[in-house]
Design a protein around this motif. Structure first.
Motif: not given
Length: 220
Positions: A166, A168, A174, A181, A184
């Motif tokens: 993941v 963000s 975030h 996540d 970021h």
């Protein structure tokens, strides 16, 4: 300051193992000082000291959170280490780009990712909007990218699967995910102004980040 002197000072700054650890983290994504301290088990005052050195040497910069103005993220300056490489990280599932509405940044990120990697990618939102932003669709067309004709904003709960990596691409997402996540990227929302320039800047920043990160991720 000559280019030789600038590079010498930059590499001297990396002579400290603590700062090198921080740069390794930032090479993948943006992090707040508290996040760095937590991951590295480093005291907050030492993180602040190292961050100041990296900023002074032109290696990193601070950007204010678009969601919580009291928070800032430390961000690696790409030009400082254009040849920086990391050990590959294995991805068990897909790369999943997440923003708030899943109407612009995450849609564009998915479209760009598909031009850089064979690892499948999806996108989602923490609070999905009603439709993909027309500015994002137009920006994709200008830059030779493809957002599927039937694309529509979807929720993270609907899209996420175990094993997804993941990323963000939004401060709001975030901070809401609170560690959910893997990486970021602090990228401003182009829909705030809706201008062509804002969307083009978003495409440019996403392309730069994806070009750096995609080679570091391999399918498990």
């Amino acid at each position: 300051m000559s280019d030789l002197q600038r590079r010498a000072e930059a590499f001297a700054a990396l002579g400290d193992p603590g700062r090198l650890q921080i740069v390794d983290l930032l090479a993948m994504g943006d992090m707040s000082s508290s996040e760095i301290a937590s991951v590295l088990g480093m005291k907050s005052n030492l993180v602040a000291f190292h961050a100041n050195v990296l900023e002074d040497r032109g290696i990193a910069r601070r950007v204010r959170s678009e969601s919580d103005g009291r928070r800032s993220y430390l961000q690696l300056i790409p030009e400082a280490f254009s040849d920086l490489t990391l050990a590959p990280r294995k991805v068990e599932g897909r790369v999943l780009f997440v923003c708030t509405a899943n109407s612009a940044r995450s849609q564009l990120a998915r479209a760009i990712w598909r031009t850089h990697s064979e690892i499948p990618a999806e996108s989602a939102g923490t609070h999905p909007g009603k439709r993909v932003n027309a500015g994002a669709v137009a920006a994709a067309a200008r830059h030779g990218l493809r957002i599927d004709d039937d694309a529509h904003p979807r929720s993270l709960a609907e899209v996420a699967r175990p094993g997804d990596f993941v990323i963000s691409v939004c401060d709001h997402a975030h901070e809401l995910l609170a560690g959910g996540d893997d990486v970021h990227w602090s990228i401003r929302d182009p829909a705030q102004t809706g201008s062509v320039e804002a969307f083009d800047r978003t495409v440019s920043e996403l392309r730069s980040r994806i070009a750096r990160v995609a080679p570091q991720l391999t399918a498990a």
